[in-house]
Design an enzyme around this catalytic site. Structure first.
Site, mmCIF file in Angstrom:
data_model
loop_
_atom_site.group_PDB
_atom_site.id
_atom_site.type_symbol
_atom_site.label_atom_id
_atom_site.label_comp_id
_atom_site.label_asym_id
_atom_site.label_seq_id
_atom_site.Cartn_x
_atom_site.Cartn_y
_atom_site.Cartn_z
ATOM 1 N N MET A 124 37.465 33.499 43.175
ATOM 2 C CA MET A 124 36.788 34.689 42.673
ATOM 3 C C MET A 124 37.102 35.878 43.574
ATOM 4 S SD MET A 124 33.178 33.087 41.500
ATOM 5 C CE MET A 124 33.096 31.682 40.421
ATOM 6 N N CYS A 125 36.264 36.135 44.549
ATOM 7 C CA CYS A 125 36.374 37.359 45.352
ATOM 8 C C CYS A 125 37.594 37.377 46.261
ATOM 9 C CB CYS A 125 35.087 37.581 46.131
ATOM 10 S SG CYS A 125 33.666 37.764 45.013
ATOM 11 N N VAL A 126 37.989 36.235 46.811
ATOM 12 C CA VAL A 126 39.181 36.210 47.665
ATOM 13 C C VAL A 126 40.410 36.556 46.842
ATOM 14 C CG1 VAL A 126 40.695 34.725 49.055
ATOM 15 C CG2 VAL A 126 38.207 34.647 49.387
ATOM 16 N N THR A 147 40.407 40.220 45.588
ATOM 17 C CA THR A 147 40.694 41.178 46.662
ATOM 18 C C THR A 147 42.164 41.135 47.062
ATOM 19 O OG1 THR A 147 38.410 41.082 47.434
ATOM 20 C CG2 THR A 147 40.076 41.855 49.012
#
Length: 192
Positions: free
Chosen positions: A120-122, A125
Site C-alpha cells: 500500500m503506502c510503501v 510512495t
C-alpha cells in the site's frame, strides 16, 4: 548501482531515509514485525551518524485516528526533535502533504524507503517518488505488510518478495530505482 545521485531534480544532491507508517496499529500484525523494526532502527542510527536526514511519515484515516495509541510510532523507534514528520491520509506520501516541501528544504533528490505496508503506502510512495523525479531505493528487508489473503491478496511473504523483485528492475529516464539489503545501504556520502 546506487552510488551517485542521478535524480532529475536540480540542486537536490542529498539522500534521505524515509520511514513510512511504522505505527503501532499499522505493523501490529505485520510479518517479521520485530525484525523489520530492528532493521529500520539500525538504518535510522546509521543515517543519523552520517548526517543523512531521516523523514518520518505517519498515516491517519477513519480506521487509524490521529493521536490514538494505534497511530503512534512504534515504541522501539523515535523521531529526533529536529527530524521532519509528514502527516498523510493517502497511500502516496506526496499526496496532500508537505513531504515535497520538506525534501526540497533538505536538498533531497534520493529517497531510501522503509516501512509499511509494502503493498500500500510503501509501493505508492516509491512510484510517487519516481514519477516526481526522485531516485527511489527500496530497502528490501526493512518493509513489511500484514496478511490480506482472506481478501484475495497473496501471502505477505510473497507480496514482500514480489515488491523487492519488481522494484529491483524499475527505472525511468535520468532516475534510479532498485532494491538493496539494509546492510548494504551506503550512507557514507552524508547529506551533501
Amino acid at each position: 548501482m546506487y552510488g551517485d545521485v542521478m535524480t532529475t531534480l536540480t540542486d537536490r544532491p542529498n539522500s534521505a531515509l524515509v520511514v513510512i507508517d511504522v505505527q503501532t496499529g499499522v505493523v501490529g500484525g505485520a510479518v517479521r514485525r520485530d525484525e523489520v523494526v530492528a532493521a529500520i532502527g539500525d538504518l535510522v542510527d546509521r543515517a543519523r551518524d552520517a548526517s543523512v536526514p531521516v523523514v518520518w511519515v505517519q498515516h491517519d484515516d477513519d480506521e487509524l485516528a490521529r493521536d490514538s495509541d494505534e497511530w503512534q510510532i512504534v515504541p522501539e523507534l523515535a523521531p529526533a526533535p529536529d527530524e521532519p514528520i509528514v502527516y498523510k491520509q493517502y497511500g502516496d506520501s506526496f499526496e496532500a502533504t508537505d513531504f515535497e516541501e520538506r525534501l526540497a528544504d533538505l536538498g533531497v533528490g534520493r529517497l531510501i524507503v522503509t516501512g509499511a505496508q509494502t503493498d500500500m503506502c510503501v509501493r505508492s510512495t516509491l512510484h510517487g517518488a519516481l514519477a516526481r523525479g526522485y531516485d527511489a531505493l527500496l530497502v528490501g528487508d526493512a518493509h513489511t505488510t500484514e496478511d490480506l489473503s482472506e481478501w484475495g491478496a497473496p501471502a505477505p511473504e510473497q507480496v514482500i518478495a514480489h515488491t523487492n523483485l519488481y522494484w529491483k528492475f524499475q527505472s525511468a529516464p535520468g532516475r534510479e530505482a532498485g532494491t538493496v539489503a539494509a546492510a548494504d545501504v551506503d550512507f557514507s556520502g552524508g547529506s551533501g
